[in-house]
Motif scaffolding. Structure first.
Motif, short mmCIF file in Angstrom:
data_model
loop_
_atom_site.label_atom_id
_atom_site.label_comp_id
_atom_site.label_asym_id
_atom_site.label_seq_id
_atom_site.Cartn_x
_atom_site.Cartn_y
_atom_site.Cartn_z
N SER A 109 -6.79 2.60 3.88
CA SER A 109 -6.93 1.78 2.68
C SER A 109 -5.91 0.64 2.69
O SER A 109 -6.20 -0.46 2.23
CB SER A 109 -6.69 2.63 1.43
OG SER A 109 -7.30 3.88 1.57
N GLN A 153 5.39 0.04 7.18
CA GLN A 153 6.46 0.35 6.21
C GLN A 153 7.75 -0.40 6.55
O GLN A 153 8.41 -0.92 5.66
CB GLN A 153 6.78 1.86 6.24
CG GLN A 153 5.74 2.73 5.59
CD GLN A 153 5.91 2.82 4.08
OE1 GLN A 153 6.73 2.12 3.49
NE2 GLN A 153 5.11 3.65 3.45
N ARG A 179 -0.87 8.46 -3.19
CA ARG A 179 -0.12 9.62 -3.65
C ARG A 179 1.37 9.31 -3.65
O ARG A 179 1.97 9.13 -4.69
CB ARG A 179 -0.45 10.81 -2.71
CG ARG A 179 0.06 12.16 -3.13
CD ARG A 179 -0.31 13.19 -2.06
NE ARG A 179 0.28 12.86 -0.76
CZ ARG A 179 1.43 13.35 -0.30
NH1 ARG A 179 2.12 14.21 -1.01
NH2 ARG A 179 1.90 12.98 0.89
N GLY A 234 2.92 7.44 -0.51
CA GLY A 234 3.05 6.21 0.28
C GLY A 234 4.40 6.08 0.96
O GLY A 234 4.98 4.99 0.98
P1 A3P Z 1 0.18 9.78 1.18
O1 A3P Z 1 -0.84 10.82 0.85
O2 A3P Z 1 1.20 10.27 2.17
O3 A3P Z 1 0.81 9.17 -0.03
P2 A3P Z 1 -5.96 6.56 3.99
O4 A3P Z 1 -6.11 5.26 3.29
O5 A3P Z 1 -6.12 6.47 5.48
O6 A3P Z 1 -6.79 7.63 3.38
O7 A3P Z 1 -4.43 7.00 3.83
C1 A3P Z 1 -3.91 7.33 2.59
C2 A3P Z 1 -2.41 7.35 2.70
O8 A3P Z 1 -1.93 5.99 2.80
C3 A3P Z 1 -1.75 7.96 1.45
O9 A3P Z 1 -0.55 8.58 1.94
C4 A3P Z 1 -1.46 6.70 0.64
O10 A3P Z 1 -0.46 6.88 -0.34
C5 A3P Z 1 -1.01 5.75 1.76
N1 A3P Z 1 -1.09 4.34 1.34
C6 A3P Z 1 -2.16 3.66 0.89
N2 A3P Z 1 -1.82 2.40 0.58
C7 A3P Z 1 -0.50 2.28 0.84
C8 A3P Z 1 0.45 1.20 0.71
N3 A3P Z 1 0.11 0.01 0.23
N4 A3P Z 1 1.72 1.45 1.08
C9 A3P Z 1 2.09 2.64 1.57
N5 A3P Z 1 1.25 3.69 1.71
C10 A3P Z 1 -0.03 3.51 1.34
#
Ligand code: A3P
Length: 308
Positions: free
Chosen positions: A61, A201, A261, A263
């Motif tokens: 995402s 990050q 969640r 991030g």
């Molecule tokens: P966590 O569950 O560890 O918080 P995907 O999009 O592949 O399903 O991955 C979801 C993970 O990416 C989640 O991790 C989510 O919080 C994190 N995520 C999505 N957007 C983010 C952002 N802008 N910055 C940091 N983490 C992000």
């Protein structure tokens, strides 16, 4: 919106049911062997396609948002007005495929498919692939939590049993190890670019610049700054077009949590016991050592997360 369009074809009994396609698990809701075969064998990849490819929970995402913002030159208008699964449809799901086939070129597309199930027509195309990978222990923890929210995923059970499912590839989209080693085999190909969640990050601005360079897209400093600002965790969490709050209740139990969640990097330390972490390390070593011996891209898999 594409998610709503096929709901009526499903019965509640289909939720949480899985099927195996060529050895890989898929949910019955929105996936079928026929569609997966179509995507693999008949779907036409186009030269100006850009694919956002990930193993689930690796930053899909986030990269969707970054690519959308790069396409709109940092202007947040698009990401705030069109839901992310229509901006960057998910090729292999039934509603995603419908959206993909209607998408005017040049297309921004998304996929979690392991390389052996990806459209064969990729081989004859100049399409660009961006592959994002993440520390697999964080992927495990993120997937564990997310599986509890998704109504069409099986209940993950205890973390202990889910750990074994994850390590053996008995999860939706199959083994993390197979996914990463399969896709990273394209490293060195001029149309393939890989990046880690951890790099995003550590340096989002530098990462955006590298992605722009790969895409052949020139953005000004201000435009790059706007991409960085609008793709931040907080911006995405507050944007209903990007935070999955629009996903129908049939798909996700919004009362139980959110996709965005925590991030952060290294959250696995808050969840895995010493024994679970060591068990992971043992399998990781086995799988990655084998890779180092036989895989031409072993060097490319020197990753920034802390593993044995
Ligand atoms: P966590 O569950 O560890 O918080 P995907 O999009 O592949 O399903 O991955 C979801 C993970 O990416 C989640 O991790 C989510 O919080 C994190 N995520 C999505 N957007 C983010 C952002 N802008 N910055 C940091 N983490 C992000």
């Amino acid at each position: 919106q594409s998610w709503g369009s096929t709901q009526r074809e499903h019965t509640p009994a289909m939720a949480r049911e899985y099927f195996t396609h060529k050895g890989v698990l898929f949910p019955c809701l929105d996936f079928s062997p026929e569609n997966l075969s179509y995507v693999e064998n008949e779907f036409q990849v186009q030269d100006d396609d850009v694919f956002n490819i990930t193993y689930p929970k690796s930053g899909t995402s986030w990269m969707r948002e970054i690519l959308s913002l790069i396409r709109s030159d940092g202007d947040p208008g698009w990401v705030r007005s069109v839901v992310n699964w229509d901006r960057v449809p998910w090729v292999e799901s039934r509603p995603g495929l419908e959206a993909t086939l209607k998408y005017p070129t040049p297309r921004l597309l998304c996929s979690h498919l392991p390389i052996q199930l990806f459209p064969k027509s990729l081989q004859r195309s100049k399409a660009k692939i961006i592959y994002t990978l993440r520390c697999p222990k964080d992927v495990l923890v993120s997937l564990y939590h997310f599986s509890k929210l998704l109504r069409y995923f099986r209940d993950p059970g205890s973390l202990d049993s889910f750990l074994e499912d994850f390590l053996s590839g008995n999860v939706v989209y199959g083994s993390w190890f197979d996914h990463v080693t399969g896709w990273m085999g394209l490293k060195g190909n001029e149309n393939f670019f890989s990046i880690t969640y951890e790099e995003l990050q550590q340096d989002l601005q530098g990462s955006v610049q590298r992605i722009c360079h790969f895409l052949g897209k020139e953005l000004s400093e201000e435009q790059v700054a706007a991409v960085v600002e609008n793709a931040s965790f907080q911006s995405m969490k507050g944007n209903k077009m990007s935070n999955f709050s629009q996903l129908p209740d049939e798909y996700m139990d919004h009362q139980k949590g959110e996709l965005l969640r925590k991030g952060i990097c290294g959250d696995w330390r808050n969840h895995l016991s010493e024994a679970q972490s060591q068990r992971f390390d043992t399998v990781y070593q086995e799988r990655m050592q084998g890779l180092a011996l036989c895989h031409p891209c072993a060097a490319a898999l020197t990753v920034p997360w802390e593993m044995p």
